[in-house]
Structure formats: C-alpha cells, structure tokens
Design a protein around this motif. Structure first.
Motif, PDB file in Angstrom:
ATOM      1  N   SER A   1      32.003  14.942 -16.885  1.00  0.00           N
ATOM      2  CA  SER A   1      32.735  13.777 -17.154  1.00  0.00           C
ATOM      3  C   SER A   1      34.009  13.721 -16.866  1.00  0.00           C
ATOM      4  N   ASN A   2      34.497  12.442 -16.323  1.00  0.00           N
ATOM      5  CA  ASN A   2      36.003  12.460 -16.359  1.00  0.00           C
ATOM      6  C   ASN A   2      36.466  10.810 -16.534  1.00  0.00           C
ATOM      7  N   TRP A   3      37.796  10.413 -16.409  1.00  0.00           N
ATOM      8  CA  TRP A   3      38.094   9.154 -16.660  1.00  0.00           C
ATOM      9  C   TRP A   3      37.257   8.288 -15.684  1.00  0.00           C
ATOM     10  N   LYS A   4      37.192   8.439 -14.478  1.00  0.00           N
ATOM     11  CA  LYS A   4      36.664   7.452 -13.517  1.00  0.00           C
ATOM     12  C   LYS A   4      35.044   7.208 -13.958  1.00  0.00           C
TER      13      LYS A   4
ATOM     14  N   ARG B   1      35.618   5.006 -17.207  1.00  0.00           N
ATOM     15  CA  ARG B   1      35.975   3.855 -16.925  1.00  0.00           C
ATOM     16  C   ARG B   1      34.867   2.897 -16.236  1.00  0.00           C
ATOM     17  N   SER B   2      34.176   3.244 -15.543  1.00  0.00           N
ATOM     18  CA  SER B   2      33.073   2.725 -14.928  1.00  0.00           C
ATOM     19  C   SER B   2      32.166   2.192 -15.933  1.00  0.00           C
ATOM     20  N   SER B   3      31.858   2.843 -16.868  1.00  0.00           N
ATOM     21  CA  SER B   3      31.145   2.573 -17.916  1.00  0.00           C
ATOM     22  C   SER B   3      31.621   1.503 -18.727  1.00  0.00           C
ATOM     23  N   LEU B   4      32.872   1.514 -19.068  1.00  0.00           N
ATOM     24  CA  LEU B   4      33.729   0.635 -19.975  1.00  0.00           C
ATOM     25  C   LEU B   4      33.639  -0.753 -19.312  1.00  0.00           C
ATOM     26  N   ASP B   5      33.671  -0.898 -17.826  1.00  0.00           N
ATOM     27  CA  ASP B   5      33.843  -1.893 -17.010  1.00  0.00           C
ATOM     28  C   ASP B   5      32.425  -2.787 -17.310  1.00  0.00           C
ATOM     29  N   LYS B   6      31.530  -2.067 -17.801  1.00  0.00           N
ATOM     30  CA  LYS B   6      30.116  -2.832 -17.893  1.00  0.00           C
ATOM     31  C   LYS B   6      29.845  -3.213 -19.489  1.00  0.00           C
ATOM     32  N   VAL B   7      30.757  -2.810 -20.271  1.00  0.00           N
ATOM     33  CA  VAL B   7      30.779  -3.101 -21.609  1.00  0.00           C
ATOM     34  C   VAL B   7      31.327  -4.451 -21.979  1.00  0.00           C
ATOM     35  N   SER B   8      30.687  -5.214 -22.938  1.00  0.00           N
ATOM     36  CA  SER B   8      31.125  -6.633 -23.302  1.00  0.00           C
ATOM     37  C   SER B   8      32.413  -6.317 -24.097  1.00  0.00           C
ATOM     38  N   GLN B   9      33.362  -7.353 -24.367  1.00  0.00           N
ATOM     39  CA  GLN B   9      34.502  -7.381 -24.990  1.00  0.00           C
ATOM     40  C   GLN B   9      34.264  -7.069 -26.330  1.00  0.00           C
TER      41      GLN B   9
END
Length: 177
Positions: A4-7, A10-18
């Motif tokens: 696991s790394n930040w990239k 980050r990719s997973s977080l980009d898919k999460v709703s606010q």
C-alpha cells in the motif's frame, strides 16, 4: 504481496463520496488524541490547540515530579513538529519554540544542572527561534523581550549554557537593530 502507498490510497479516496470522506475523517478524528488535536488545531480552535501543544512541551521538558516522569526532549520537539504540520503559522511556531526554551531554563533553575544533551537541545531550539524570527521580523516586538529574558534567567547557569545563549542573542540582535 500487495504494498500500500499513498497513490493507491489516493486512488481509492477519489472514488469516495464527500459524505463518506467526512465520515472517514470523523473516524480518524476519534481514533486518537493526537488526531483530534491535529484536526482541532488545523480547522477548529487554533488558540486552544496552541495551548495544548504548549502543555505537551511543558510536561515533557519540565515535569512537575521528574523523579516520577523522565524529561523527554524528543516528545517536546515532536509537539512543535506536530503543530507545524497541523497549522504551520510562523507566529505559533515561534511561540512554541521560545516556550520550549523557557521551560528548559525553568527546569534547570528548579532542579539544578542537567546534562549536555539537555542544554544542547535548548541551545539549538533557541538559535532556531532566532533564525525563524529573522525571516519573520514582523514578530520581533512580540518575541525579542522573551528571548532576552531567557538569557537573563540563565546568568548563573554554567557549562557554557549562558554564554552560548548570550552570544546567540548578540549575534542575531545585530539583524534587528
């Protein structure tokens, strides 16, 4: 093995709703006192956060009963580093750095001579505070008198501690004349 790394995160977080992201931050907030302090200082109550970081410094450099709790210079320095990450404002950093030095001097005056590592840490923080003040001269009137008071309070402390602080004060005061 999946590393696991930040990239990846980050990719997973980009898919999460606010809404889900706010929920995640709430979980992070409640996970530890350090997270709570970080987020409070960053987003909520800067002054209260600054006071809490000062308390961490005081408890670690100048414990009330040092025979029960050891001095921890690293924990006190970490408080300054954590504040810098949470808030990063130069005025607050100067406040914490100078407070670190004041606590160290008060501890020495209360309990007597400490070791070289202790004094070196106070000396380096003192000089770092001056370096930061030099790049932020708008705070000179606010902090210079406290830096001078630190020197005055160390007048009877030996081992070159007072001499270093006095020399540092004179060296940097040329920049503020």
């Amino acid at each position: 093995m999946n590393v696991s790394n930040w990239k990846t995160v980050r990719s997973s977080l980009d898919k999460v709703s606010q809404r889900d992201l706010v929920g995640l931050i709430k979980e992070f907030y409640e996970l530890s006192p350090q997270n709570k302090l970080f987020l409070d200082t960053r987003f909520s109550n800067h002054e209260a956060g600054l006071k809490k970081y000062k308390l961490i410094i005081e408890k670690n450099i100048c414990p009330i009963e040092p025979w029960k709790k050891d001095v921890s210079l690293s924990a006190a320095r970490k408080a300054i580093s954590d504040y810098k990450k949470a808030r990063g404002d130069q005025e607050g950093l100067l406040e914490l750095m100078i407070y670190y030095c004041e606590c160290g001097v008060n501890f020495t005056l209360e309990f007597g001579d400490i070791d070289e590592r202790f004094y070196s840490s106070i000396e380096s923080m003192y000089e770092n505070a001056f370096k930061l003040l030099k790049t932020n001269p708008q705070y000179t009137n606010q902090f210079l008198h406290r830096l001078k008071q630190i020197v005055n309070n160390t007048n009877d402390i030996g081992w070159g501690f007072h001499d270093f602080l006095a020399d540092t004060f004179r060296k940097y005061c040329k920049d503020f004349s």
